[in-house]
Write a protein that holds these residues in place. Structure first.
Motif, PDB file in Angstrom:
ATOM      1  N   ARG A 258      30.426 -17.668 -25.575  1.00 51.86           N
ATOM      2  CA  ARG A 258      29.514 -18.184 -24.558  1.00 51.86           C
ATOM      3  C   ARG A 258      28.577 -17.099 -24.056  1.00 51.86           C
ATOM      4  O   ARG A 258      27.401 -17.370 -23.769  1.00 51.86           O
ATOM      5  N   ALA A 259      29.076 -15.849 -23.972  1.00 57.25           N
ATOM      6  CA  ALA A 259      28.213 -14.755 -23.524  1.00 57.25           C
ATOM      7  C   ALA A 259      27.102 -14.482 -24.536  1.00 57.25           C
ATOM      8  O   ALA A 259      25.952 -14.211 -24.167  1.00 57.25           O
ATOM      9  N   TYR A 260      27.437 -14.566 -25.816  1.00 52.43           N
ATOM     10  CA  TYR A 260      26.441 -14.304 -26.856  1.00 52.43           C
ATOM     11  C   TYR A 260      25.463 -15.471 -27.040  1.00 52.43           C
ATOM     12  O   TYR A 260      24.251 -15.261 -27.186  1.00 52.43           O
ATOM     13  N   PHE A 261      25.992 -16.700 -27.080  1.00 45.08           N
ATOM     14  CA  PHE A 261      25.181 -17.815 -27.544  1.00 45.08           C
ATOM     15  C   PHE A 261      25.141 -19.021 -26.609  1.00 45.08           C
ATOM     16  O   PHE A 261      24.410 -19.973 -26.884  1.00 45.08           O
ATOM     17  N   GLY A 262      25.902 -19.018 -25.536  1.00 43.71           N
ATOM     18  CA  GLY A 262      25.983 -20.194 -24.679  1.00 43.71           C
ATOM     19  C   GLY A 262      24.891 -20.264 -23.641  1.00 43.71           C
ATOM     20  O   GLY A 262      25.138 -20.307 -22.432  1.00 43.71           O
ATOM     21  N   ARG A 263      23.661 -20.308 -24.106  1.00 41.35           N
ATOM     22  CA  ARG A 263      22.513 -20.313 -23.193  1.00 41.35           C
ATOM     23  C   ARG A 263      21.787 -21.645 -23.188  1.00 41.35           C
ATOM     24  O   ARG A 263      20.594 -21.724 -22.930  1.00 41.35           O
ATOM     25  N   GLY A 264      22.490 -22.691 -23.498  1.00 42.51           N
ATOM     26  CA  GLY A 264      21.863 -24.003 -23.530  1.00 42.51           C
ATOM     27  C   GLY A 264      21.295 -24.319 -24.895  1.00 42.51           C
ATOM     28  O   GLY A 264      21.254 -23.483 -25.793  1.00 42.51           O
ATOM     29  N   SER A 265      20.842 -25.537 -25.052  1.00 41.83           N
ATOM     30  CA  SER A 265      20.356 -25.986 -26.349  1.00 41.83           C
ATOM     31  C   SER A 265      18.987 -25.402 -26.643  1.00 41.83           C
ATOM     32  O   SER A 265      18.205 -25.100 -25.736  1.00 41.83           O
ATOM     33  N   SER A 266      18.690 -25.236 -27.928  1.00 45.76           N
ATOM     34  CA  SER A 266      17.374 -24.788 -28.354  1.00 45.76           C
ATOM     35  C   SER A 266      16.657 -25.945 -29.032  1.00 45.76           C
ATOM     36  O   SER A 266      17.217 -27.022 -29.204  1.00 45.76           O
ATOM     37  N   SER A 267      15.434 -25.733 -29.418  1.00 41.30           N
ATOM     38  CA  SER A 267      14.666 -26.771 -30.094  1.00 41.30           C
ATOM     39  C   SER A 267      13.811 -26.125 -31.173  1.00 41.30           C
ATOM     40  O   SER A 267      13.649 -24.902 -31.219  1.00 41.30           O
ATOM     41  N   ASP A 268      13.270 -26.953 -32.060  1.00 42.44           N
ATOM     42  CA  ASP A 268      12.370 -26.442 -33.077  1.00 42.44           C
ATOM     43  C   ASP A 268      11.177 -25.744 -32.428  1.00 42.44           C
ATOM     44  O   ASP A 268      10.764 -26.087 -31.311  1.00 42.44           O
ATOM     45  N   GLN A 269      10.619 -24.791 -33.164  1.00 44.62           N
ATOM     46  CA  GLN A 269       9.431 -24.091 -32.707  1.00 44.62           C
ATOM     47  C   GLN A 269       8.353 -24.195 -33.777  1.00 44.62           C
ATOM     48  O   GLN A 269       8.661 -24.256 -34.976  1.00 44.62           O
ATOM     49  N   ILE A 270       7.102 -24.201 -33.350  1.00 42.00           N
ATOM     50  CA  ILE A 270       5.970 -24.205 -34.264  1.00 42.00           C
ATOM     51  C   ILE A 270       5.302 -22.838 -34.216  1.00 42.00           C
ATOM     52  O   ILE A 270       5.097 -22.267 -33.145  1.00 42.00           O
ATOM     53  N   GLY A 271       4.997 -22.293 -35.389  1.00 42.15           N
ATOM     54  CA  GLY A 271       4.333 -21.007 -35.453  1.00 42.15           C
ATOM     55  C   GLY A 271       3.499 -20.902 -36.705  1.00 42.15           C
ATOM     56  O   GLY A 271       3.400 -21.845 -37.494  1.00 42.15           O
ATOM     57  N   VAL A 272       2.897 -19.739 -36.893  1.00 47.70           N
ATOM     58  CA  VAL A 272       2.092 -19.469 -38.080  1.00 47.70           C
ATOM     59  C   VAL A 272       2.721 -18.309 -38.826  1.00 47.70           C
ATOM     60  O   VAL A 272       2.999 -17.251 -38.239  1.00 47.70           O
ATOM     61  N   ILE A 273       2.988 -18.499 -40.118  1.00 52.77           N
ATOM     62  CA  ILE A 273       3.597 -17.477 -40.950  1.00 52.77           C
ATOM     63  C   ILE A 273       2.818 -17.418 -42.260  1.00 52.77           C
ATOM     64  O   ILE A 273       2.661 -18.431 -42.945  1.00 52.77           O
ATOM     65  N   ASP A 274       2.295 -16.228 -42.569  1.00 50.98           N
ATOM     66  CA  ASP A 274       1.450 -16.069 -43.760  1.00 50.98           C
ATOM     67  C   ASP A 274       0.328 -17.100 -43.800  1.00 50.98           C
ATOM     68  O   ASP A 274       0.071 -17.747 -44.808  1.00 50.98           O
ATOM     69  N   ASN A 275      -0.327 -17.287 -42.649  1.00 48.60           N
ATOM     70  CA  ASN A 275      -1.448 -18.228 -42.515  1.00 48.60           C
ATOM     71  C   ASN A 275      -1.038 -19.682 -42.771  1.00 48.60           C
ATOM     72  O   ASN A 275      -1.886 -20.529 -43.060  1.00 48.60           O
ATOM     73  N   MET A 276       0.234 -19.959 -42.654  1.00 48.92           N
ATOM     74  CA  MET A 276       0.742 -21.316 -42.845  1.00 48.92           C
ATOM     75  C   MET A 276       1.367 -21.802 -41.535  1.00 48.92           C
ATOM     76  O   MET A 276       2.178 -21.096 -40.932  1.00 48.92           O
ATOM     77  N   ARG A 277       0.957 -22.985 -41.093  1.00 48.53           N
ATOM     78  CA  ARG A 277       1.607 -23.595 -39.926  1.00 48.53           C
ATOM     79  C   ARG A 277       3.016 -23.990 -40.341  1.00 48.53           C
ATOM     80  O   ARG A 277       3.212 -24.737 -41.313  1.00 48.53           O
ATOM     81  N   ALA A 278       3.999 -23.497 -39.620  1.00 49.00           N
ATOM     82  CA  ALA A 278       5.393 -23.699 -40.003  1.00 49.00           C
ATOM     83  C   ALA A 278       6.202 -24.218 -38.830  1.00 49.00           C
ATOM     84  O   ALA A 278       5.893 -23.952 -37.662  1.00 49.00           O
ATOM     85  N   VAL A 279       7.243 -24.977 -39.164  1.00 48.38           N
ATOM     86  CA  VAL A 279       8.200 -25.426 -38.173  1.00 48.38           C
ATOM     87  C   VAL A 279       9.484 -24.639 -38.379  1.00 48.38           C
ATOM     88  O   VAL A 279      10.003 -24.538 -39.489  1.00 48.38           O
ATOM     89  N   PHE A 280       9.964 -24.018 -37.297  1.00 49.54           N
ATOM     90  CA  PHE A 280      11.161 -23.182 -37.321  1.00 49.54           C
ATOM     91  C   PHE A 280      12.304 -23.968 -36.688  1.00 49.54           C
ATOM     92  O   PHE A 280      12.186 -24.462 -35.564  1.00 49.54           O
ATOM     93  N   GLY A 281      13.410 -24.055 -37.393  1.00 51.81           N
ATOM     94  CA  GLY A 281      14.513 -24.886 -36.940  1.00 51.81           C
ATOM     95  C   GLY A 281      15.266 -24.314 -35.754  1.00 51.81           C
ATOM     96  O   GLY A 281      15.316 -23.103 -35.538  1.00 51.81           O
ATOM     97  N   ARG A 282      15.858 -25.187 -35.010  1.00 51.91           N
ATOM     98  CA  ARG A 282      16.647 -24.830 -33.841  1.00 51.91           C
ATOM     99  C   ARG A 282      17.949 -24.158 -34.236  1.00 51.91           C
ATOM    100  O   ARG A 282      18.409 -24.265 -35.382  1.00 51.91           O
ATOM    101  N   SER A 283      18.567 -23.484 -33.287  1.00 49.20           N
ATOM    102  CA  SER A 283      19.933 -23.011 -33.427  1.00 49.20           C
ATOM    103  C   SER A 283      20.868 -24.013 -32.762  1.00 49.20           C
ATOM    104  O   SER A 283      20.477 -24.731 -31.829  1.00 49.20           O
ATOM    105  N   TYR A 284      22.111 -24.059 -33.251  1.00 45.95           N
ATOM    106  CA  TYR A 284      23.125 -24.932 -32.687  1.00 45.95           C
ATOM    107  C   TYR A 284      24.211 -24.070 -32.049  1.00 45.95           C
ATOM    108  O   TYR A 284      24.805 -23.224 -32.728  1.00 45.95           O
ATOM    109  N   ALA A 285      24.474 -24.272 -30.773  1.00 47.59           N
ATOM    110  CA  ALA A 285      25.555 -23.566 -30.093  1.00 47.59           C
ATOM    111  C   ALA A 285      26.148 -24.492 -29.040  1.00 47.59           C
ATOM    112  O   ALA A 285      25.465 -24.889 -28.088  1.00 47.59           O
TER     113      ALA A 285
END
Length: 338
Positions: A258-285
């Motif tokens: 819980r100390a390392y990863f118990g910070r609530g739920s995450s969600s997908d993120q949108i970013g740009v990688i190598d000039n490509m619009r990308a969707v980055f997946g959430r973490s599960y904890a």
């Protein structure tokens, strides 16, 4: 879900908080974690490849060492950047590692990922041909490797060899029978998934993907997998395709988790990688029961046959073995694993 393994990026840092403070630490701990994962019943030990970074880079000495220390677990990469590779030398290294592991190598390759340096492949002696870009060059290297792994002779023998030659043209040695059918392509788009299927490579889909529809990662990934399998069927290969997806999953079993990863739920993120619009997946904890419900709703996991768990390798072997054990014991059976 048929198989579950781990995927390590192999980071090291001189920080006092890191359990991997040198390249030696990462390499030796990677071997130890693979041994521990096999003892826990996991199916695979996979390693990332990044050049010019304080991360795992040259994969074949590590894969050979893991193969020598284990007896059952699959060993692989996710992925090797083919822009940096000499396919002929790579075929020798891969053949050796596969023979040492007695046919357990699952070799993930790809066009590559964003780099630490500008056009790093040029420092390794490679450059695109006229009319190519670096991605084209990486795919060309991959196709040469696939041809070499078939084990067919192509080199004219010397009339005065140091040692007697077998009859006919010579191939790269050592040859590992069956390895050609255990090559995976790391794909970030639907188009490259089709390209991989047409060439008889298994599919690795990571925690990010080209954002081609605006939908969540797991939904786009599931569609990519279905497109890939249809392309495989149309290509008429006589062996079965495999598909892996990568996820960051952490059961919260104790106060340390819980100390390392118990910070609530995450969600997908949108970013740009190598000039490509990308969707980055959430973490599960979450607690195991919550994790099971969340993972059952993940369409990408449902479509894949192999799940690769991205691990925080800088937290050390014991902690990562604890994470793997918690998943395999308290989460995976409810997802249909074994």
């Amino acid at each position: 879900m048929k198989k579950i393994g781990f995927l390590s990026f192999g980071h090291w840092s001189a920080s006092a908080q890191s359990a991997t403070r040198s390249a030696s630490d990462v390499l030796l701990q990677s071997i130890d974690l693979a041994v521990a994962a096999e003892e826990l019943g996991a199916d695979g030990a996979y390693f990332r490849v990044h050049h010019f970074a304080q991360q795992l880079a040259s994969p074949f000495p590590l894969l050979a060492a893991v193969g020598a220390r284990t007896s059952r677990i699959e060993i692989g990469t996710g992925v090797i950047d083919m822009r940096y590779e000499n396919p002929f030398y790579m075929a020798e290294d891969a053949g050796s590692a596969d023979l040492i592991s007695r046919g357990r190598l699952q070799l993930g390759i790809s066009r590559g990922s964003p780099e630490q340096v500008i056009e790093g492949w040029r420092h390794f002696g490679y450059a695109p041909r006229e009319g190519e870009n670096d991605a084209d060059m990486g795919r060309r290297h991959a196709e040469v490797l696939l041809d070499l792994l078939r084990g067919e002779g192509f080199a004219k023998p010397s009339p005065n060899p140091m040692f007697p030659n077998p009859p006919g043209l010579l191939r790269v040695e050592p040859h590992a029978p069956g390895l050609r059918r255990r090559i995976w392509w790391g794909s970030a788009s639907n188009a490259t998934a089709i390209w991989a299927a047409q060439r008889g490579m298994h599919l690795q889909s990571s925690t990010l993907k080209a954002d081609e529809s605006g939908e969540p990662l797991h939904v786009q990934q599931a569609k990519q997998i279905r497109i890939y399998r249809q392309a495989w069927k149309e290509a008429g290969h006589d062996w079965e395709p495999r598909v892996s997806v990568s996820r960051s999953i952490f059961p919260l079993m104790n106060d340390r988790d819980r100390a390392y990863f118990g910070r609530g739920s995450s969600s997908d993120q949108i970013g740009v990688i190598d000039n490509m619009r990308a969707v980055f997946g959430r973490s599960y904890a979450a607690e195991p029961e919550q994790l099971i419900a969340q993972l059952r709703a993940d369409e990408g996991i449902a479509e894949a046959d192999t799940l690769l768990l991205t691990i925080p390798n800088q937290l050390g072997v014991d902690y990562n073995a604890h994470v793997l054990d918690a998943i395999l014991t308290h989460v995976a059976p409810a997802l249909g694993w074994r």
